[in-house]
Design a protein around this motif. Sequence first.
Motif, PDB file in Angstrom:
ATOM      1  N   ALA A 173       0.856  -1.189   0.000  1.00  0.00           N
ATOM      2  CA  ALA A 173       0.000   0.000   0.000  1.00  0.00           C
ATOM      3  C   ALA A 173       0.888   1.233   0.000  1.00  0.00           C
ATOM      4  O   ALA A 173       2.092   1.142   0.256  1.00  0.00           O
ATOM      5  CB  ALA A 173      -0.910   0.013   1.231  1.00  0.00           C
ATOM      6  N   SER A 195      -4.004   0.574  -2.492  1.00  0.00           N
ATOM      7  CA  SER A 195      -3.347  -0.733  -2.566  1.00  0.00           C
ATOM      8  C   SER A 195      -3.799  -1.408  -3.848  1.00  0.00           C
ATOM      9  O   SER A 195      -4.971  -1.296  -4.200  1.00  0.00           O
ATOM     10  CB  SER A 195      -3.757  -1.594  -1.366  1.00  0.00           C
ATOM     11  OG  SER A 195      -3.280  -2.927  -1.510  1.00  0.00           O
ATOM     12  N   PRO A 196      -2.924  -2.143  -4.583  1.00  0.00           N
ATOM     13  CA  PRO A 196      -1.508  -2.305  -4.281  1.00  0.00           C
ATOM     14  C   PRO A 196      -0.703  -1.070  -4.679  1.00  0.00           C
ATOM     15  O   PRO A 196      -1.175  -0.255  -5.459  1.00  0.00           O
ATOM     16  CB  PRO A 196      -1.122  -3.504  -5.163  1.00  0.00           C
ATOM     17  CG  PRO A 196      -2.022  -3.399  -6.359  1.00  0.00           C
ATOM     18  CD  PRO A 196      -3.321  -2.864  -5.826  1.00  0.00           C
ATOM     19  N   GLU A 255      -4.004   2.030   5.807  1.00  0.00           N
ATOM     20  CA  GLU A 255      -3.579   0.975   4.869  1.00  0.00           C
ATOM     21  C   GLU A 255      -4.481  -0.253   4.984  1.00  0.00           C
ATOM     22  O   GLU A 255      -4.781  -0.929   4.006  1.00  0.00           O
ATOM     23  CB  GLU A 255      -2.133   0.555   5.155  1.00  0.00           C
ATOM     24  CG  GLU A 255      -1.077   1.613   4.839  1.00  0.00           C
ATOM     25  CD  GLU A 255      -0.817   2.538   6.018  1.00  0.00           C
ATOM     26  OE1 GLU A 255      -1.692   2.682   6.902  1.00  0.00           O
ATOM     27  OE2 GLU A 255       0.275   3.136   6.059  1.00  0.00           O
ATOM     28  N   MET A 259      -6.424  -2.637   1.950  1.00  0.00           N
ATOM     29  CA  MET A 259      -6.052  -4.044   1.736  1.00  0.00           C
ATOM     30  C   MET A 259      -7.247  -4.953   1.959  1.00  0.00           C
ATOM     31  O   MET A 259      -7.447  -5.922   1.237  1.00  0.00           O
ATOM     32  CB  MET A 259      -4.883  -4.425   2.644  1.00  0.00           C
ATOM     33  CG  MET A 259      -3.613  -3.683   2.258  1.00  0.00           C
ATOM     34  SD  MET A 259      -2.168  -4.291   3.133  1.00  0.00           S
ATOM     35  CE  MET A 259      -2.539  -3.828   4.807  1.00  0.00           C
TER      36      MET A 259
END
Length: 389
Positions: A173, A195-196, A255, A259
Amino acid sequence: MARFAELVALDAGDHDAVCRFCEGQRIGLVVIGPEGPLVDGLADSLRDAGVPTFGPGRAAAQLEGSKGFTKDLCARANIPTGGYVRVDNEADGLAALARFGAPVVVKADGLAAGKGVTVAMTMPEAEEAIREIFAGRFGEAGAEAVIEEFLDGEEASFFALTDGHTIVPFASAQDHKRVGDGDTGPNTGGMGAYSPARVLTPALEAEVMTRIIAPTVKTLADEGMPYTGVLFLGLMLTRQGPQLIEYNCRYGDPECQVMMLRLESDLGELLFACADNRLGALPPPRFSADTALTVVMAAEGYPGTPKQGGSIAGIGQAEAGGALVFHAGTALKDGQLVASGGRVLNVTARGTSVSEAQTRAYAAVDAIDFPEGFCRRDIGWREVVREQG
Ligand code: AMP
Ligand code: GLY
């Protein structure tokens, strides 16, 4: 959270109370979220009481709890990171600074809620940071300081799960730490992420796994402090390759939000396998190839003193287009949703590119009516520039 689960007021600092509750309710897995209770050894207390727990014990959590500990570990295990010295008084600190020269980075050793790091472009700034630390600005967290070589490059975060011996890559991230557009203004806990992070190519990820994560997990295990949980690496992608800036012992905020939107495997199963020492028996986590992007809406004043109680409306409209709004600092007051923290909402969307996820996330932001809130308008900008070629 209250929509999905029962909320219980427990003081995470009271280990006995937490253990009693878990035993009484026959809790099958505890996931310790924030760094404070991890560094304070809550995982040890729970495991001693026989409660399966995801998260490192006190000794291994020093990876986040002491910057000097991590730098020394990197030195012992030959892990790529910036040169450093540890100091425990102002005079030694000032003398060491003179040897480094500017730019240089000064860090309080312990947990300082993200405020303990000064990236000093000039010597006076660096000297001021050393003086502040040893004048007690961070309390116990500033009993020691680390002076560190300035690393130049683009930052990215990488996450891996481990049960102490098996290690599996999780996801990457990129956070946006500064409060203002164009990465200006003071540091925050994070104003948005995606992310990614494609800047971390598969080849670079493989290098990070072998040169940084594997020796970290092995060294900790060899030295009698096995690590169970998630490793969150702050990386600087320098011309000499990826270098470790810092470790955190938890999923980052924001983050984590991006994800989780991409994760297709069962998270509970993965975390339980870490706690239960059988991560190697599971297939590796699967993720959507989509990008997820989140924009933090914060209360006016953040990262200083945020204005509390500002009214919020329009979450339903924001989510009608497919976005997901995580509540970070909200409360219900007389039936009205209001701000009750610094970072208040995480407005999150997916797309086949960062540009598409960004467009969708900001469409959702624009559907929200939060007059006493603000957000950055450029989350994902580095990758958007690259996508537009
Ligand atoms: P931390 O609180 O340790 O995440 O550090 C906050 C921020 O300071 C990082 O995200 C980097 O932007 C910056 N930083 C920390 N260490 C270094 C370093 N050695 N060189 C350049 N920037 C750094
Ligand atoms: N977003 C950075 C952190 O959670 O530490």
